[in-house]
Scaffold this motif. Structure first.
Motif, mmCIF file in Angstrom:
data_model
loop_
_atom_site.group_PDB
_atom_site.id
_atom_site.type_symbol
_atom_site.label_atom_id
_atom_site.label_comp_id
_atom_site.label_asym_id
_atom_site.label_seq_id
_atom_site.Cartn_x
_atom_site.Cartn_y
_atom_site.Cartn_z
ATOM 1 N N ASN A 44 0.845 -1.192 0.000
ATOM 2 C CA ASN A 44 0.000 0.000 0.000
ATOM 3 C C ASN A 44 0.879 1.241 0.000
ATOM 4 O O ASN A 44 2.109 1.157 0.128
ATOM 5 C CB ASN A 44 -0.970 -0.005 1.187
ATOM 6 N N LEU A 45 0.253 2.407 -0.113
ATOM 7 C CA LEU A 45 1.015 3.651 -0.236
ATOM 8 C C LEU A 45 1.784 3.976 1.036
ATOM 9 O O LEU A 45 2.886 4.532 0.967
ATOM 10 C CB LEU A 45 0.075 4.807 -0.582
ATOM 11 N N ASP A 46 1.239 3.642 2.197
ATOM 12 C CA ASP A 46 1.950 3.945 3.433
ATOM 13 C C ASP A 46 3.255 3.164 3.514
ATOM 14 O O ASP A 46 4.294 3.701 3.917
ATOM 15 C CB ASP A 46 1.071 3.636 4.644
ATOM 16 N N GLU A 47 3.207 1.895 3.105
ATOM 17 C CA GLU A 47 4.428 1.095 3.114
ATOM 18 C C GLU A 47 5.405 1.580 2.054
ATOM 19 O O GLU A 47 6.625 1.551 2.268
ATOM 20 C CB GLU A 47 4.088 -0.378 2.923
ATOM 21 N N LEU A 48 4.888 2.037 0.931
ATOM 22 C CA LEU A 48 5.767 2.589 -0.097
ATOM 23 C C LEU A 48 6.472 3.842 0.434
ATOM 24 O O LEU A 48 7.676 4.008 0.235
ATOM 25 C CB LEU A 48 4.975 2.907 -1.365
ATOM 26 N N ARG A 49 5.731 4.707 1.103
ATOM 27 C CA ARG A 49 6.336 5.924 1.659
ATOM 28 C C ARG A 49 7.456 5.586 2.639
ATOM 29 O O ARG A 49 8.518 6.211 2.623
ATOM 30 C CB ARG A 49 5.273 6.774 2.355
ATOM 31 N N THR A 50 7.223 4.588 3.480
ATOM 32 C CA THR A 50 8.246 4.193 4.462
ATOM 33 C C THR A 50 9.467 3.595 3.771
ATOM 34 O O THR A 50 10.609 3.934 4.100
ATOM 35 C CB THR A 50 7.658 3.177 5.456
ATOM 36 N N ILE A 72 21.028 15.453 -4.674
ATOM 37 C CA ILE A 72 19.790 14.779 -5.040
ATOM 38 C C ILE A 72 18.989 15.658 -5.985
ATOM 39 O O ILE A 72 18.896 16.869 -5.799
ATOM 40 C CB ILE A 72 18.968 14.431 -3.771
ATOM 41 N N ALA A 73 18.429 15.049 -7.025
ATOM 42 C CA ALA A 73 17.570 15.763 -7.977
ATOM 43 C C ALA A 73 16.153 15.230 -7.850
ATOM 44 O O ALA A 73 15.934 14.016 -7.871
ATOM 45 C CB ALA A 73 18.085 15.596 -9.402
ATOM 46 N N LEU A 74 15.204 16.146 -7.732
ATOM 47 C CA LEU A 74 13.802 15.803 -7.539
ATOM 48 C C LEU A 74 13.010 16.032 -8.818
ATOM 49 O O LEU A 74 13.454 16.726 -9.731
ATOM 50 C CB LEU A 74 13.193 16.669 -6.435
ATOM 51 N N SER A 75 11.812 15.465 -8.853
ATOM 52 C CA SER A 75 10.826 15.790 -9.881
ATOM 53 C C SER A 75 9.589 16.312 -9.163
ATOM 54 O O SER A 75 9.616 16.563 -7.963
ATOM 55 C CB SER A 75 10.500 14.564 -10.727
ATOM 56 N N GLY A 76 8.497 16.443 -9.893
ATOM 57 C CA GLY A 76 7.280 16.965 -9.290
ATOM 58 C C GLY A 76 6.211 15.898 -9.169
ATOM 59 O O GLY A 76 6.487 14.726 -8.952
ATOM 60 N N GLY A 77 4.965 16.316 -9.317
ATOM 61 C CA GLY A 77 3.848 15.386 -9.264
ATOM 62 C C GLY A 77 3.671 14.764 -7.894
ATOM 63 O O GLY A 77 3.978 15.362 -6.861
ATOM 64 N N SER A 78 3.180 13.520 -7.893
ATOM 65 C CA SER A 78 2.873 12.834 -6.634
ATOM 66 C C SER A 78 4.120 12.421 -5.877
ATOM 67 O O SER A 78 4.036 12.043 -4.697
ATOM 68 C CB SER A 78 2.015 11.596 -6.924
ATOM 69 N N LEU A 79 5.279 12.483 -6.528
ATOM 70 C CA LEU A 79 6.525 12.044 -5.902
ATOM 71 C C LEU A 79 6.780 12.751 -4.575
ATOM 72 O O LEU A 79 7.162 12.116 -3.579
ATOM 73 C CB LEU A 79 7.697 12.283 -6.856
ATOM 74 N N ILE A 80 6.581 14.060 -4.528
ATOM 75 C CA ILE A 80 6.900 14.820 -3.319
ATOM 76 C C ILE A 80 6.053 14.346 -2.142
ATOM 77 O O ILE A 80 6.556 14.163 -1.028
ATOM 78 C CB ILE A 80 6.709 16.328 -3.568
ATOM 79 N N GLY A 81 4.774 14.118 -2.376
ATOM 80 C CA GLY A 81 3.917 13.606 -1.316
ATOM 81 C C GLY A 81 4.368 12.236 -0.823
ATOM 82 O O GLY A 81 4.288 11.940 0.374
ATOM 83 N N LEU A 82 4.868 11.409 -1.733
ATOM 84 C CA LEU A 82 5.332 10.077 -1.352
ATOM 85 C C LEU A 82 6.649 10.117 -0.587
ATOM 86 O O LEU A 82 7.039 9.139 0.049
ATOM 87 C CB LEU A 82 5.475 9.203 -2.603
ATOM 88 N N MET A 83 7.352 11.264 -0.638
ATOM 89 C CA MET A 83 8.581 11.446 0.141
ATOM 90 C C MET A 83 8.304 12.013 1.529
ATOM 91 O O MET A 83 9.222 12.230 2.317
ATOM 92 C CB MET A 83 9.528 12.399 -0.595
ATOM 93 N N GLY A 84 7.052 12.232 1.842
ATOM 94 C CA GLY A 84 6.682 12.973 3.043
ATOM 95 C C GLY A 84 7.173 12.405 4.354
ATOM 96 O O GLY A 84 7.344 13.145 5.326
ATOM 97 N N ILE A 236 12.577 5.302 -9.761
ATOM 98 C CA ILE A 236 11.338 5.680 -10.438
ATOM 99 C C ILE A 236 10.189 5.189 -9.562
ATOM 100 O O ILE A 236 10.089 3.993 -9.264
ATOM 101 C CB ILE A 236 11.245 5.075 -11.848
ATOM 102 N N VAL A 237 9.354 6.126 -9.145
ATOM 103 C CA VAL A 237 8.287 5.839 -8.185
ATOM 104 C C VAL A 237 6.947 5.959 -8.907
ATOM 105 O O VAL A 237 6.612 7.017 -9.443
ATOM 106 C CB VAL A 237 8.343 6.820 -6.997
#
Length: 292
Positions: A44-50, A72-84, A236-237
């Motif tokens: 699930n997304l919570d485990e992916l975030r961890t 480190i180089a970042l992208s946008g979109g949902s990636l930032i939320g998944l790095m929370g 790649i996430v």
């Protein structure tokens, strides 16, 4: 409850002696997929975030120990939320944030305060919540044209390569970022490298620009494939069933007449590629079946 993963990779010697693998619900299903890197498939997304936070924190620690910095180089979109999760305990205290140098693998050519800005997304979601050194955050000049912004950004990176704040590839003159984090669109685009676009063939420049993005806003700057493929690590996430077909086309061995997606062109020359997928995004991968 456990998950049983059948025939993860029939051709992979790592799994050739296994008919099935049982893993607890809290663990990632992980394996190597031909030449397409390591797959980490999360329940699930919570485990992916961890798992993603653990991965980034471990790479940060290793780079700081080896080089004294973490580029480190970042992208946008949902990636930032998944790095929370990086903003939460224990990472917010254990990561050596003062050693981070932050870049963007792509950016929309809009004001930094604009809702489309990848910089704003990262600032609001992460950078404002951890003790990053402001002078270590390298965003684009938002007051010039896309072409000028790309040229200026490449100049900034060149200066930091000279001082080795960013490493340099030992097989080309490209910068060698410690980690480039990418998302992927349903069309298989990564950074601002879109299917069938001319910038996919760019080999001379480190950073280029487009003014005709098929996804708004139209003007963007982006790292080129040689820079992405020179990184020490690329992740790649991808999440969601809407991207499952693109994941299949980017990872599996497909027929030559299948569309070639930009994500499939991510092949680090001497680095490591890791895919972070939730189960819906991984649902169309070949030889991959889940059962309770």
């Amino acid at each position: 409850m456990t998950l049983r993963l059948y025939n993860i990779l029939n051709s992979d010697p790592f799994f050739s002696c296994l008919e099935s693998v049982k893993l607890s619900k809290s663990m990632a299903l992980s394996g190597v997929k031909n030449d397409r890197g390591e797959l980490r498939i999360l329940e699930n997304l919570d485990e992916l975030r961890t798992d993603l936070a653990d991965y980034i924190a471990e790479l940060s620690e290793a780079a700081v120990k080896e080089r004294g910095v973490f580029a480190i180089a970042l992208s946008g979109g949902s990636l930032i939320g998944l790095m929370g999760k990086l903003c939460e305990a224990p990472y917010n205290k254990t990561v050596d944030w003062a050693k981070w140098y932050i870049f963007w693998a792509d950016e929309r050519v809009v004001a930094k305060s604009h809702s489309d800005s990848n910089y704003k997304l990262a600032k609001d979601g992460i950078l404002s919540k951890v003790p990053i050194v402001p002078s270590h955050v390298h965003s684009i000049n938002d007051s010039v044209s896309a072409e000028e912004a790309a040229d200026e950004y490449m100049f900034v990176i060149r200066q930091l390569v000279k001082t080795r704040m960013v490493s340099v590839s030992d097989i080309s003159d490209c910068p060698k970022f410690d980690l480039i984090l990418l998302g992927m669109g349903p069309d298989g685009h990564i950074a601002s490298l879109f299917p069938n676009h001319a910038v996919l063939d760019e080999t001379e420049e480190w950073v280029t620009f487009i003014t005709d993005s098929p996804k708004p806003p139209p003007e963007r700057i982006t790292f080129t494939l040689p820079v992405i493929n020179s990184a020490s690590n690329v992740a790649i996430v991808v999440t969601g069933e809407s991207k499952a077909e693109a994941v299949h086309l980017a990872i599996d061995n497909v027929e030559p007449n299948c569309p070639s997606l930009p994500a499939r062109l991510v092949q680090p020359t001497k680095g490591k590629l890791v895919w972070f997928l939730d189960k819906p995004a991984a649902s169309k991968l070949d030889d991959l079946q889940f059962s309770e």
